[in-house]
Design a protein around this motif. Sequence first.
Motif, PDB file in Angstrom:
ATOM      1  N   VAL A   8       1.578  -4.270  -1.094  1.00  0.00           N
ATOM      2  CA  VAL A   8       2.955  -4.572  -1.523  1.00  0.00           C
ATOM      3  C   VAL A   8       3.703  -5.442  -0.381  1.00  0.00           C
ATOM      4  O   VAL A   8       4.084  -6.500  -0.770  1.00  0.00           O
ATOM      5  N   PRO A   9       3.797  -5.280   0.897  1.00  0.00           N
ATOM      6  CA  PRO A   9       4.271  -5.988   1.898  1.00  0.00           C
ATOM      7  C   PRO A   9       3.826  -7.466   1.791  1.00  0.00           C
ATOM      8  O   PRO A   9       4.447  -8.388   2.146  1.00  0.00           O
ATOM      9  N   ALA A  10       2.377  -7.689   1.748  1.00  0.00           N
ATOM     10  CA  ALA A  10       1.822  -8.792   1.795  1.00  0.00           C
ATOM     11  C   ALA A  10       2.380  -9.830   0.465  1.00  0.00           C
ATOM     12  O   ALA A  10       2.709 -10.903   1.098  1.00  0.00           O
ATOM     13  N   TYR A  11       2.470  -8.969  -0.705  1.00  0.00           N
ATOM     14  CA  TYR A  11       3.124  -9.886  -1.596  1.00  0.00           C
ATOM     15  C   TYR A  11       4.517 -10.319  -1.452  1.00  0.00           C
ATOM     16  O   TYR A  11       5.083 -11.431  -1.630  1.00  0.00           O
ATOM     17  N   LEU A  12       5.269  -9.250  -1.121  1.00  0.00           N
ATOM     18  CA  LEU A  12       6.810  -9.392  -0.799  1.00  0.00           C
ATOM     19  C   LEU A  12       7.086 -10.325   0.294  1.00  0.00           C
ATOM     20  O   LEU A  12       7.986 -11.358   0.187  1.00  0.00           O
ATOM     21  N   GLN A  13       6.385 -10.656   1.378  1.00  0.00           N
ATOM     22  CA  GLN A  13       6.648 -11.518   2.564  1.00  0.00           C
ATOM     23  C   GLN A  13       6.417 -12.865   2.038  1.00  0.00           C
ATOM     24  O   GLN A  13       7.329 -13.911   2.008  1.00  0.00           O
TER      25      GLN A  13
END
Length: 167
Positions: A8-13
């Motif tokens: 999730v954090p990889a996509y959001l960044q």
Amino acid sequence: MSFYDAVVPAYLQMLNSLIGLLTKAEAHCAARKIDPGVMLGSRLFPDMLPLSKQIQLASDFAAKGCARLTHSELPSMPDTEKTFEELKQRLAKTIDYVKSFKPEQFAGAEAKDVTFPAGPDRTMTLKGQQFFSAVSLPNFYFHATTAHGIMRHNGVEIGKRDFLGAN
């Protein structure tokens, strides 16, 4: 680290940084009196997809990646965006969708089968970890990187820090 924390954090960044990149590209067009449609239709090479489609595909790989990994219903996002604002809205909707996932939805996802299209007439099945690291994330970054390259190639003053976005 949980699988959720890897995904999730990889996509959001990157989704957030794409909004910033589009904002700078839009300002670039306005300042230089360039038709925004020209920028959104730009390609790095004639047989490559245009900027607008690169953004749509990055959005799709993030949203559908999360859905496939959690065995959730795939979101439907028709590729109808024709303006910077519409593309930024699509990215914002994708961010909201990705944020809607909870860590428990990813529990065990790295070992579960994920079936996905692998061409017009076939599908492929991989374990979640392999799907994420060999298919979903590389394709997501490919389209995000290509979008950055198209904007930079067309004179938008962006660099690596803009691509990486705020951490």
